[in-house]
Design an enzyme around this catalytic site. Structure first.
Site, PDB file in Angstrom:
ATOM      1  N   LYS A 197      10.366  25.111 -14.436  1.00 41.27           N
ATOM      2  CA  LYS A 197       9.446  25.280 -13.735  1.00 41.27           C
ATOM      3  C   LYS A 197       9.800  24.822 -12.253  1.00 41.27           C
ATOM      4  O   LYS A 197       9.441  25.655 -11.440  1.00 41.27           O
ATOM      5  CB  LYS A 197       8.299  24.495 -13.949  1.00 41.27           C
ATOM      6  CG  LYS A 197       7.564  24.658 -15.280  1.00 41.27           C
ATOM      7  CD  LYS A 197       6.396  23.738 -15.665  1.00 41.27           C
ATOM      8  CE  LYS A 197       6.742  22.247 -15.689  1.00 41.27           C
ATOM      9  NZ  LYS A 197       7.542  21.750 -16.510  1.00 41.27           N
ATOM     10  N   ARG A 202      -2.166  19.777 -16.657  1.00 40.57           N
ATOM     11  CA  ARG A 202      -1.376  19.383 -17.868  1.00 40.57           C
ATOM     12  C   ARG A 202      -2.256  18.808 -18.969  1.00 40.57           C
ATOM     13  O   ARG A 202      -1.848  18.649 -20.118  1.00 40.57           O
ATOM     14  CB  ARG A 202      -0.302  18.115 -17.484  1.00 40.57           C
ATOM     15  CG  ARG A 202       0.994  18.541 -17.481  1.00 40.57           C
ATOM     16  CD  ARG A 202       1.711  17.230 -16.942  1.00 40.57           C
ATOM     17  NE  ARG A 202       3.149  17.111 -17.270  1.00 40.57           N
ATOM     18  CZ  ARG A 202       4.293  17.432 -16.673  1.00 40.57           C
ATOM     19  NH1 ARG A 202       3.641  17.748 -15.232  1.00 40.57           N
ATOM     20  NH2 ARG A 202       5.231  16.988 -16.925  1.00 40.57           N
ATOM     21  N   ARG A 213      20.738  17.590 -15.724  1.00 37.01           N
ATOM     22  CA  ARG A 213      20.472  18.017 -14.541  1.00 37.01           C
ATOM     23  C   ARG A 213      20.298  17.072 -13.508  1.00 37.01           C
ATOM     24  O   ARG A 213      20.410  16.061 -13.704  1.00 37.01           O
ATOM     25  CB  ARG A 213      19.071  18.709 -14.583  1.00 37.01           C
ATOM     26  CG  ARG A 213      17.784  17.782 -14.912  1.00 37.01           C
ATOM     27  CD  ARG A 213      16.687  18.730 -14.780  1.00 37.01           C
ATOM     28  NE  ARG A 213      15.465  17.879 -15.064  1.00 37.01           N
ATOM     29  CZ  ARG A 213      14.079  18.247 -15.201  1.00 37.01           C
ATOM     30  NH1 ARG A 213      13.951  19.526 -15.368  1.00 37.01           N
ATOM     31  NH2 ARG A 213      13.319  17.426 -15.221  1.00 37.01           N
ATOM     32  N   ARG A 222      17.133  12.093 -12.126  1.00 38.54           N
ATOM     33  CA  ARG A 222      15.670  11.644 -12.433  1.00 38.54           C
ATOM     34  C   ARG A 222      15.786  10.566 -13.300  1.00 38.54           C
ATOM     35  O   ARG A 222      16.348  10.622 -14.298  1.00 38.54           O
ATOM     36  CB  ARG A 222      14.617  12.513 -12.982  1.00 38.54           C
ATOM     37  CG  ARG A 222      14.075  13.559 -11.783  1.00 38.54           C
ATOM     38  CD  ARG A 222      13.126  14.586 -12.137  1.00 38.54           C
ATOM     39  NE  ARG A 222      12.328  14.317 -13.267  1.00 38.54           N
ATOM     40  CZ  ARG A 222      11.341  15.198 -13.704  1.00 38.54           C
ATOM     41  NH1 ARG A 222      11.329  16.454 -13.158  1.00 38.54           N
ATOM     42  NH2 ARG A 222      10.368  14.730 -14.485  1.00 38.54           N
ATOM     43  N   ARG A 272       8.081  13.047 -23.678  1.00 41.12           N
ATOM     44  CA  ARG A 272       7.556  13.953 -22.812  1.00 41.12           C
ATOM     45  C   ARG A 272       7.373  15.340 -23.479  1.00 41.12           C
ATOM     46  O   ARG A 272       6.324  16.131 -23.182  1.00 41.12           O
ATOM     47  CB  ARG A 272       8.622  14.323 -21.508  1.00 41.12           C
ATOM     48  CG  ARG A 272       8.673  13.250 -20.718  1.00 41.12           C
ATOM     49  CD  ARG A 272       9.840  13.303 -19.751  1.00 41.12           C
ATOM     50  NE  ARG A 272       9.884  14.296 -18.920  1.00 41.12           N
ATOM     51  CZ  ARG A 272      10.844  14.684 -18.203  1.00 41.12           C
ATOM     52  NH1 ARG A 272      12.014  13.958 -18.464  1.00 41.12           N
ATOM     53  NH2 ARG A 272      11.201  15.626 -17.372  1.00 41.12           N
TER      54      ARG A 272
END
Ligand code: AMP
Length: 218
Positions: A16, A91, A130, A164, A175
């Site tokens: 996203k 969300r 990432r 992160r 999550r």
């Protein structure tokens, strides 16, 4: 074409943020990431940041009131006038309903809801690999997208990179559960309004961008 108001949906690690950055340039609109706003609050050590850190580290969701208040303030700012793309918001169904009310009050119209669909089994690898440039935010990946010159950002030339805090195996599962239980019900919610467009997120970044643009009729 300018002036779009869009929602980008998809699981954590689905791309996203990356795609929202592309689309903001293509359509001259602003990326509004509630995750980025919360991470900024954490970095600044504000009261909200202290609360957010605990929830984010556990992979849960912040309360709807906090998030809707944040978005309500933000979309009233001058840079949002030409349009925006929500990344990570709404969300929950309650957030989506609150957004409907906000849009009605401001005489705004939602143009489309784009779902980037990626199978769960691909997400853990995508998330845990990432990292991003500390200076400009450009995203990278240990396997799929390393900087061209080792240890220097392709975009701004900076040498600092960040991962992160919530991009670890333990938090990812929580999550994903939050996504399936609380966010996925938004897909039929927007489909019923005729706004939902689904693209295949399990392909390279450029192909996903092309599908998104095509879904928007460009
Ligand atoms: P993201 O960067 O979108 O993956 O968001 C990171 C974390 O911020 C999430 O796991 C949640 O803890 C929190 N968060 C971001 N956006 C929202 C939202 N719209 N509602 C509730 N919590 C959120």
């Amino acid at each position: 074409m300018n002036g779009k108001r869009l929602i980008l949906m998809g699981p954590p690690g689905g791309g996203k943020g990356t795609q929202a950055r592309f689309l903001q340039d293509v359509y001259s609109i602003v990326q509004l990431s509630t995750g980025d706003m919360l991470r900024a609050a954490v970095a600044h050590g504000t009261r909200l940041g202290k609360k957010a850190r605990l929830v984010m580290d556990a992979g849960g969701l912040l309360s709807d009131d906090i998030i809707v208040g944040m978005i309500s303030d933000r979309i009233g700012e001058a840079d949002c006038e030409n349009g925006f793309i929500f990344d990570g918001f709404p969300r929950t169904v309650a957030q989506a309903e609150a957004l409907d009310v906000l849009f009605d009050e401001k005489y705004l119209r939602l143009d489309a809801v784009l779902e980037i669909r990626v199978p769960d089994e691909r997400l853990v690898e995508r998330i845990t690999g990432r990292f991003a440039c500390e200076g400009c935010g450009e995203g990278y990946h240990d396997i799929y997208k390393r900087p061209k010159t080792d240890a220097l950002c392709d975009v701004c030339g900076g040498g600092g990179f960040l991962r992160r805090a919530d991009d670890n195996k333990e938090t990812v599962n929580a999550r994903l559960i939050a996504y399936h239980e609380q966010t996925a019900p938004l897909l039929p919610f927007y489909d019923a309004k005729g706004l939902l467009k689904v693209v295949n997120g399990d392909q390279n970044m450029n192909a996903v961008t092309a599908e998104l643009k095509e879904a928007l009729g460009d």
